[in-house]
Design a protein around this motif. Structure first.
Motif, PDB file in Angstrom:
ATOM      1  N   UNK A 137      -4.601   0.555  -2.181  1.00 52.86           N
ATOM      2  CA  UNK A 137      -4.263  -0.103  -3.441  1.00 52.86           C
ATOM      3  C   UNK A 137      -3.571   0.869  -4.390  1.00 52.86           C
ATOM      4  N   UNK A 138      -4.001   2.141  -4.374  1.00 52.94           N
ATOM      5  CA  UNK A 138      -3.448   3.157  -5.264  1.00 52.94           C
ATOM      6  C   UNK A 138      -3.188   4.435  -4.481  1.00 52.94           C
ATOM      7  N   UNK A 139      -2.243   5.234  -4.996  1.00 53.38           N
ATOM      8  CA  UNK A 139      -1.947   6.544  -4.421  1.00 53.38           C
ATOM      9  C   UNK A 139      -2.306   7.598  -5.462  1.00 53.38           C
ATOM     10  N   UNK A 140      -2.576   8.821  -5.014  1.00 53.73           N
ATOM     11  CA  UNK A 140      -2.936   9.882  -5.952  1.00 53.73           C
ATOM     12  C   UNK A 140      -1.757  10.189  -6.879  1.00 53.73           C
ATOM     13  N   UNK A 141      -2.075  10.590  -8.110  1.00 53.95           N
ATOM     14  CA  UNK A 141      -1.062  10.901  -9.112  1.00 53.95           C
ATOM     15  C   UNK A 141      -0.522  12.309  -8.902  1.00 53.95           C
ATOM     16  N   UNK A 142       0.766  12.504  -9.209  1.00 54.29           N
ATOM     17  CA  UNK A 142       1.391  13.832  -9.193  1.00 54.29           C
ATOM     18  C   UNK A 142       2.207  13.988 -10.467  1.00 54.29           C
TER      19      UNK A 142
END
Length: 155
Positions: A137-142
């Motif tokens: 549903x979500x990917x890690x933030x960068x």
């Protein structure tokens, strides 16, 4: 460094006098591959600017599972004549056993003659890492986030 064994097979129409792929210097990562035209086309092919052609090598390969062969342009031909590969790098999978052809492209301003026996590309053997694809549903933030082409600056 241990060598990976790539089995080669001459095709019926191949000129067996044309050299097999070879590393041209002690530190070369790519083995030079040569054009090997059938007897009725030994004069080669002329590529107009912007034209492309599938150039035969007279070979088929057996690549060990877990490896691929990448076809890449030869830098000298790319710089001096504009000869490159249309799908660079081209990947040859370990389960392919058909003829090895090289899709060459004349990106230069002048006609290029691809002659019989000419070194047209380089072959690099590389390990393959297979991925497991997992929908989330979500990917890690960068810090970069969704910034795309040119988002990190020009120079």
């Amino acid at each position: 460094m241990a060598a990976v064994s790539i089995k080669l097979k001459w095709l019926a129409e191949a000129d067996r006098e044309v050299a097999l792929p070879s590393y041209e210097s002690a530190g070369a990562a790519g083995a030079d591959v040569r054009a090997n035209f059938p007897a009725d086309q030994r004069e080669g092919v002329v590529l107009a600017p912007g034209a492309r052609a599938l150039v035969p090598t007279g070979l088929s390969l057996e690549i060990p599972q877990g490896y691929e062969v990448q076809m890449r342009p030869r830098s000298g031909l790319a710089l001096k004549q504009g000869l490159t590969l249309a799908n660079s790098p081209g990947t040859i999978d370990s389960d392919y056993r058909g003829p090895l052809g090289v899709i060459v492209l004349n990106a230069g301003q002048e006609e290029i003659v691809i002659s019989h026996g000419m070194r047209i590309a380089q072959m690099v053997v590389a390990p393959v890492v297979l991925a497991a694809f997992d929908v989330q549903e979500d990917l890690s933030a960068t810090e970069r986030g969704a910034g795309g082409f040119g988002s990190t600056g020009i120079a």
